[in-house]
Motif scaffolding. Structure first.
Motif, mmCIF file in Angstrom:
data_model
loop_
_atom_site.group_PDB
_atom_site.id
_atom_site.type_symbol
_atom_site.label_atom_id
_atom_site.label_comp_id
_atom_site.label_asym_id
_atom_site.label_seq_id
_atom_site.Cartn_x
_atom_site.Cartn_y
_atom_site.Cartn_z
ATOM 1 N N ALA A 249 37.685 42.659 28.045
ATOM 2 C CA ALA A 249 36.616 41.950 28.769
ATOM 3 C C ALA A 249 36.405 42.598 30.128
ATOM 4 C CB ALA A 249 37.027 40.492 28.962
ATOM 5 N N ASP A 250 35.380 42.143 30.857
ATOM 6 C CA ASP A 250 35.168 42.535 32.260
ATOM 7 C C ASP A 250 35.148 44.059 32.442
ATOM 8 O OD1 ASP A 250 35.522 39.745 32.736
ATOM 9 O OD2 ASP A 250 37.681 40.024 33.012
ATOM 10 N N PRO A 251 34.365 44.793 31.656
ATOM 11 C CA PRO A 251 34.472 46.262 31.686
ATOM 12 C C PRO A 251 33.859 46.888 32.939
ATOM 13 C CG PRO A 251 32.646 45.585 30.285
ATOM 14 C CD PRO A 251 33.333 44.322 30.716
ATOM 15 N N ALA B 40 45.077 34.363 30.557
ATOM 16 C CA ALA B 40 46.478 34.567 30.970
ATOM 17 C C ALA B 40 46.917 36.030 30.793
ATOM 18 C CB ALA B 40 47.368 33.635 30.157
ATOM 19 N N MET B 41 46.034 36.930 31.109
ATOM 20 C CA MET B 41 46.273 38.348 30.794
ATOM 21 C C MET B 41 47.460 38.939 31.570
ATOM 22 S SD MET B 41 42.945 37.321 30.997
ATOM 23 C CE MET B 41 41.648 38.184 31.838
ATOM 24 N N ARG B 42 48.146 39.893 30.895
ATOM 25 C CA ARG B 42 49.396 40.427 31.473
ATOM 26 C C ARG B 42 49.410 41.940 31.690
ATOM 27 N NH1 ARG B 42 52.213 36.497 27.843
ATOM 28 N NH2 ARG B 42 52.310 38.204 26.341
ATOM 29 N N LEU C 176 46.338 38.761 35.303
ATOM 30 C CA LEU C 176 45.685 40.022 35.678
ATOM 31 C C LEU C 176 44.233 39.938 35.232
ATOM 32 C CD1 LEU C 176 47.948 43.072 34.710
ATOM 33 C CD2 LEU C 176 47.177 42.416 36.999
ATOM 34 N N TRP C 177 43.331 39.721 36.181
ATOM 35 C CA TRP C 177 41.915 39.552 35.831
ATOM 36 C C TRP C 177 41.145 40.859 36.030
ATOM 37 C CZ3 TRP C 177 39.934 33.927 37.244
ATOM 38 C CH2 TRP C 177 40.589 33.004 36.430
ATOM 39 N N ALA C 178 39.830 40.724 36.151
ATOM 40 C CA ALA C 178 38.927 41.886 36.057
ATOM 41 C C ALA C 178 39.211 42.998 37.074
ATOM 42 C CB ALA C 178 37.509 41.386 36.256
ATOM 43 N N PRO C 179 39.538 44.202 36.607
ATOM 44 C CA PRO C 179 39.861 45.303 37.521
ATOM 45 C C PRO C 179 38.659 46.233 37.773
ATOM 46 C CG PRO C 179 40.470 45.934 35.316
ATOM 47 C CD PRO C 179 39.775 44.589 35.204
ATOM 48 N N ILE D 166 39.083 37.224 43.521
ATOM 49 C CA ILE D 166 39.145 38.014 42.264
ATOM 50 C C ILE D 166 38.044 39.074 42.215
ATOM 51 C CG2 ILE D 166 40.167 36.114 40.954
ATOM 52 C CD1 ILE D 166 37.285 35.621 39.786
ATOM 53 N N ASP D 167 38.017 39.772 41.089
ATOM 54 C CA ASP D 167 36.907 40.640 40.687
ATOM 55 C C ASP D 167 36.555 41.726 41.707
ATOM 56 O OD1 ASP D 167 36.956 39.062 38.475
ATOM 57 O OD2 ASP D 167 34.987 38.155 38.753
ATOM 58 N N PRO D 168 37.508 42.596 42.066
ATOM 59 C CA PRO D 168 37.167 43.703 42.951
ATOM 60 C C PRO D 168 36.180 44.653 42.265
ATOM 61 C CG PRO D 168 39.310 44.072 41.930
ATOM 62 C CD PRO D 168 38.880 42.688 41.550
ATOM 63 N N PHE E 187 28.576 33.414 41.622
ATOM 64 C CA PHE E 187 29.748 32.747 41.046
ATOM 65 C C PHE E 187 30.935 33.710 41.007
ATOM 66 C CE2 PHE E 187 32.606 31.065 37.902
ATOM 67 C CZ PHE E 187 32.482 29.683 37.976
ATOM 68 N N GLU E 188 30.774 34.878 40.355
ATOM 69 C CA GLU E 188 31.877 35.861 40.247
ATOM 70 C C GLU E 188 31.319 37.174 39.708
ATOM 71 O OE1 GLU E 188 34.669 34.161 37.416
ATOM 72 O OE2 GLU E 188 33.268 34.368 35.770
ATOM 73 N N GLY E 189 32.204 38.151 39.556
ATOM 74 C CA GLY E 189 31.833 39.397 38.865
ATOM 75 C C GLY E 189 30.781 40.223 39.578
ATOM 76 N N TRP F 123 31.761 31.660 27.459
ATOM 77 C CA TRP F 123 31.433 31.066 28.764
ATOM 78 C C TRP F 123 31.187 32.139 29.818
ATOM 79 C CZ3 TRP F 123 32.089 30.286 33.889
ATOM 80 C CH2 TRP F 123 31.667 29.063 34.422
ATOM 81 N N THR F 124 32.079 33.133 29.888
ATOM 82 C CA THR F 124 31.990 34.102 30.994
ATOM 83 C C THR F 124 31.004 35.215 30.658
ATOM 84 O OG1 THR F 124 33.753 35.526 30.156
ATOM 85 C CG2 THR F 124 34.422 33.703 31.588
ATOM 86 N N THR F 125 30.445 35.783 31.713
ATOM 87 C CA THR F 125 29.623 36.981 31.547
ATOM 88 C C THR F 125 29.967 37.897 32.724
ATOM 89 O OG1 THR F 125 27.381 37.790 31.154
ATOM 90 C CG2 THR F 125 27.590 35.942 32.681
ATOM 91 N N HIS F 126 30.209 39.158 32.459
ATOM 92 C CA HIS F 126 30.755 40.064 33.482
ATOM 93 C C HIS F 126 30.318 41.478 33.093
ATOM 94 C CE1 HIS F 126 34.206 40.883 36.410
ATOM 95 N NE2 HIS F 126 33.749 42.076 36.068
ATOM 96 N N HIS F 127 29.961 42.293 34.067
ATOM 97 C CA HIS F 127 29.327 43.569 33.725
ATOM 98 C C HIS F 127 29.674 44.676 34.717
ATOM 99 C CE1 HIS F 127 27.117 42.537 37.200
ATOM 100 N NE2 HIS F 127 26.338 43.599 37.100
ATOM 101 N N LEU G 26 38.961 35.259 24.368
ATOM 102 C CA LEU G 26 39.269 36.463 23.577
ATOM 103 C C LEU G 26 37.971 37.237 23.382
ATOM 104 C CD1 LEU G 26 41.676 34.984 20.863
ATOM 105 C CD2 LEU G 26 42.284 36.265 22.925
ATOM 106 N N ARG G 27 37.703 38.138 24.339
ATOM 107 C CA ARG G 27 36.377 38.758 24.411
ATOM 108 C C ARG G 27 36.404 40.209 23.951
ATOM 109 N NH1 ARG G 27 36.354 36.811 30.554
ATOM 110 N NH2 ARG G 27 38.504 37.504 30.216
ATOM 111 N N ASN G 28 35.245 40.782 23.765
ATOM 112 C CA ASN G 28 35.152 42.193 23.353
ATOM 113 C C ASN G 28 34.078 42.884 24.190
ATOM 114 O OD1 ASN G 28 33.909 40.345 20.863
ATOM 115 N ND2 ASN G 28 32.481 41.851 21.702
HETATM 116 O O1 FUB Z 1 38.580 37.723 32.878
HETATM 117 C C1 FUB Z 1 38.937 36.692 33.761
HETATM 118 C C2 FUB Z 1 37.752 36.286 34.577
HETATM 119 O O2 FUB Z 1 36.707 35.856 33.719
HETATM 120 C C3 FUB Z 1 37.130 37.382 35.371
HETATM 121 O O3 FUB Z 1 37.848 37.734 36.520
HETATM 122 C C4 FUB Z 1 35.810 36.796 35.610
HETATM 123 O O4 FUB Z 1 34.851 37.665 36.135
HETATM 124 C C5 FUB Z 1 35.463 36.276 34.240
HETATM 125 O O5 FUB Z 1 34.943 37.265 33.407
#
Ligand code: FUB
Length: 339
Positions: A31-33, A64-66, A99-102, A151-153, A241-243, A290-294, A318-320
């Motif tokens: 996710a969050d590519p 809950a990514m690791r 560990l969220w979106a890098p 989050i979301d640098p 909101f984010e991303g 729910w989430t959308t990130h680009h 569980l995204r792709n």
């Molecule tokens: O992947 C975890 C969080 O969900 C990201 O940090 C957000 O941008 C959303 O996609």
């Protein structure tokens, strides 16, 4: 680099576009590519989604990514390589959880991986790790970046060589807890400002020349409506909101982001990496999940948007990741994509 696996690209149809909008890999969830072209090759820095026992809630505990896996492709539509684990929570000295979106950057022979992670006090911070290879393994700095938050640098290097980091996300991203400039754990979980108050904006700062630190205190990024006024918190089809992601096209800066609970990817433009940015429109209508990130990147003279949905699992955590072409009108406006 640990075991690399490759996935054949779906066969292209006569228009060459069949591979677009299909999951780039199917054997792990991603996710969050954040996509970049380094030395003529495409690298994707995604989150690595995993199944979890954590409850699904508005704080995002179910994300809950690791660890991170980095993907690469020689061309859009080419075979996708998964380069294995590039960084693991267990190797990050200050790690708590998630560990969220890098994002990633390159400078002077070193690759930098920027990542959001909760520290041992459950406060999201941004960390940085380095490698001589774009696919890792990456070695994390012993402490999070001082002054970083949420989050979301997203890291953008301008044509003059200066690099900036944008960060932030509300609700589970905790930005609402930084309203006084200090982290306020007592702020109820998701309390945004009242609906008639100015919406919270993302934060940004220039990075030092060594790419490891913030060169200045974080500033709030102003996002304005077409009327020149900042969005109100209750305006949840427009407010940040984010991303966040920054790219430059024809000398103009495009700041794009997710509207979160209204599930849109939207963009605003400005004349400086510091903003202010004026809202222009919707880049992508809601995806499944729910989430959308680009991220938005130029590859071989064409522009592409990397994004995610939940096509493979039907589960929001569980995204792709996917890619499709980003098209603009002659005056630089981005055409809305219906994913
Ligand atoms: O992947 C975890 C969080 O969900 C990201 O940090 C957000 O941008 C959303 O996609």
């Amino acid at each position: 680099e640990t075991a690399a696996t490759t996935t054949a690209a779906p066969a292209a149809d006569s228009t060459g576009s069949k591979y677009l909008a299909q999951p780039l890999i199917k054997d792990i969830y991603t996710a969050d590519p954040s996509a970049h072209v380094f030395n003529g090759k495409i690298y994707i820095y995604p989150s690595h989604d995993i199944e979890t026992e954590m409850p699904e809630n508005d704080n995002g505990d179910h994300f809950a990514m690791r660890d991170y896996h980095i993907l690469s492709m020689d061309s859009i539509g080419g075979k996708v390589t998964d380069h294995g684990v590039a960084l693991d929570t267990k190797d990050i000295p200050w790690a708590g959880r998630q560990l969220w979106a890098p994002d990633a950057a390159y400078k002077n022979g070193t690759y930098y991986l920027y990542f959001p992670l909760k520290d041992k006090q459950d406060v999201f911070r941004i960390g940085v790790a380095t490698s001589k290879s774009p696919t890792g393994p990456f070695k994390a700095q012993p402490q999070p970046m001082a002054g970083s938050l949420s989050i979301d640098p997203a890291v953008f290097t301008d044509t003059d060589g200066k690099t900036y980091m944008y960060m932030g996300g509300i609700w589970g991203g905790q930005l609402q807890r930084w309203r006084t400039g200090q982290y306020d754990a007592s702020n109820p979980k998701m309390q945004e400002p009242g609906p008639k108050e100015t919406a919270l904006g993302p934060k940004m700062a220039r990075l030092t020349d060594d790419m490891l630190r913030l060169a200045e205190p974080v500033k709030e990024v102003q996002i304005l409506g077409q009327d020149g006024k900042p969005f109100l918190s209750g305006d949840n089809t427009h407010r940040f909101f984010e991303g966040g992601w920054l790219h430059k096209y024809n000398g103009k800066y495009y700041f794009s982001y997710s509207t979160g609970d209204t599930h849109l990817l939207v963009y605003a433009t400005g004349t400086s990496p510091y903003g202010p940015f004026t809202y222009q429109g919707v880049i992508m209508n809601p995806v499944e999940g729910w989430t959308t990130h680009h991220s938005i990147v130029e590859v071989g003279g064409k522009w592409y948007i990397f994004y995610h949905d939940t096509q493979l699992s039907g589960k929001t955590w569980l995204r792709n990741v996917k890619v499709t072409e980003l098209k603009r009108t002659p005056d630089g406006r981005i055409e809305t994509i219906n994913p």
